[in-house]
Write an enzyme that holds these catalytic residues in place. Structure first.
Site: not given
Length: 503
Positions: A173, A292
């Site tokens: 991320e 995720e």
């Protein structure tokens, strides 16, 4: 009651069922590791300190691959802290989750846990505060046989045989301003390319995942993927996608249609990746690592009240209690992932234990299945062979977020060798049951091995340590097979799985 119809044809194949669709995620966050999968003082702990009750539930869940050690945690992680004698491992501040990391669980422990759980390791690299050299050091320690400083150090630590990790995430991320080491797309793309190129000099056959957008709602979504892949397209195999959903402000109709957003997310990333491939005149196809995904409630979580000045070891963080509606949404998200099996190479429900997880534990106490455990475990157990594209005719439902959406969603898998057919179904309606007719004339059904639904008169019901089986899959007794047609009733707000035989 409304009606819907579905047609199955074993010739309408999308791709083989990918076992990596049923992955999970273990991060050093909250109680996922400590008092989750690892608790040496627990009554069920084995010789390595692993909770055997959690190991048994992980096997029942059907997890195939586990991503580790993060997540946001990895962007400040020093892998060297988690190897060697435990009594010599340092305690560190974890900036991501405002916690103290003891490093009592590290690479060796994760590898042993993976072996016992029967899962493939997916290792994430710190490209937030670290770079190419540190990635190469970890690769040498983990994978090189012997005869170098770091491979021999691993042997000194009691592990003469390489871990042989083949699946690696190039950071986490890094598009997010919250991330330690946040970068622009060009900065990250160059670093990912440099790291991938160097790692492949050692092991050309590694499988590498570049960081995609941390959500579809990011202002840089799309442009991030374009810029990153321009830098590293030929050097990586997959690009990541992350998505979390919840019942925002009581808009349950939109929440039940969350898989519509996941479908669009996957389709958008595939289109973007293929566009860069065309631009680069490459025949290569980039896979999606949806590493995720889950339902996640910030406001409904059991958590400490802000970080304040306290730095704790394994504090409670985002320990959501999942209800029936959440389980239906998780089941629908699995339907979305399965029907994109031609491009989704990996998928990881985040996380495995305690932290927005299908498995809950209490320190020194019980472990139990959340409602979301059940659609995942059943889908993992039944999905086999080829994923089939189904033709569905169902009434539409109006949602505030996604407009008109199909009230019923479905996917099927067919194992030609065994003749077994699995159908996974969701009724997104809040109030109305659906009478569903399935045309099985092209796949004549000879028997119903299993037919279960997750639903409840109280769709807010959830499981607890005191009532671990308050919500469980219930037999769907409405199923009837007659002359090339199968009919059943889908209760309102429900997820259903059918296990059928065709010979």
């Amino acid at each position: 009651m409304t009606s819907a119809s579905l047609t199955l044809d074993p010739a309408f194949r999308i791709a083989p069922v990918n076992r990596r669709t049923f992955g999970s995620f273990v991060e050093h966050m909250g109680r996922c590791v400590y008092t989750g999968i690892y608790e040496p003082e627990h009554a069920t702990a084995d010789e390595d300190g692993f909770r055997k009750d959690v190991l048994e539930l992980c096997r029942e869940l059907g997890v195939s691959v586990v991503r580790y050690p993060g997540g946001n945690f990895v962007s400040g992680y020093r892998w060297e802290d988690g190897v060697g004698p435990r009594e010599q491992r340092p305690r560190r501040l974890d900036l991501a989750w405002h916690s103290v990391e003891t490093n009592q669980f590290g690479l060796a422990e994760f590898d042993r846990w993976c072996t016992k759980a029967g899962v493939e390791p997916m290792m994430a690299l710190n490209l937030g505060t670290r770079g190419v050299q540190e990635a190469l050091d970890l690769q040498e320690y983990a994978n090189h046989p012997s005869g170098t400083a770091l491979s021999d150090l691993r042997a000194e630590h009691g592990v003469p045989t390489p871990y042989g990790i083949k699946l690696w995430c190039l950071g986490n991320e890094l598009d997010g301003p919250w991330q330690v080491g946040h970068k622009t797309a060009t900065e990250y793309g160059r670093l990912a390319a440099e790291t991938a190129r160097a790692m492949r000099m050692v092991e050309p056959d590694l499988e590498l995942v570049a960081c995609g957008s941390s959500s579809r709602g990011m202002s840089t979504f799309g442009s991030w993927e374009q810029e990153v892949l321009r830098e590293c397209y030929e050097l990586v195999d997959h690009i990541s996608a992350h998505a979390y959903y919840n019942d925002e402000e009581g808009d349950t109709a939109s929440f039940l249609a969350s898989a519509v957003d996941m479908d669009r997310f996957i389709d958008s990333v595939v289109a973007t990746a293929d566009g860069i491939g065309a631009e680069l005149k490459s025949d290569k196809k980039i896979g999606i690592s949806f590493d995720e995904w889950n339902v996640w409630y910030g406001k409904r979580s059991m958590r400490t009240d802000g970080p304040g000045d306290q730095w704790e070891v394994a504090p409670r963080r985002i320990e959501d209690e999942y209800n029936v509606t959440d389980a239906v949404v998780v089941g629908n998200l699995l339907i979305s992932l399965l029907r994109h099996s031609d491009r989704v190479a990996v998928a990881c429900i985040a996380q495995l234990a305690n932290v927005i997880a299908p498995i809950m534990t209490e320190p020194g106490g019980a472990a139990w299945r959340q409602t979301t455990f059940h659609p995942f475990a059943i889908t993992s157990r039944l999905a086999a062979g080829q994923v089939l594209r189904v033709e569905l005719d169902a009434p539409s439902i109006n949602t505030a977020k996604y407009g008109e959406v199909a009230g019923v969603d479905a996917v099927a898998t067919y194992d030609e060798e065994s003749g077994e057919l699995a159908v996974f179904l969701v009724n997104r309606s809040l109030e109305e049951a659906v009478e569903l007719s399935i045309d099985t004339s092209r796949t004549p059904v000879t028997g119903v091995r299993e037919a279960v639904s997750i639903h409840d008169d109280d769709r807010n019901a959830f499981n607890t340590a005191a009532q671990p089986d308050r919500v469980t899959p219930q037999p769907n007794t409405s199923v009837k097979v007659d002359n090339g047609k199968l009919t059943l009733t889908l209760p309102a707000t429900s997820w259903t799985a059918l296990h059928l035989t065709t010979r």
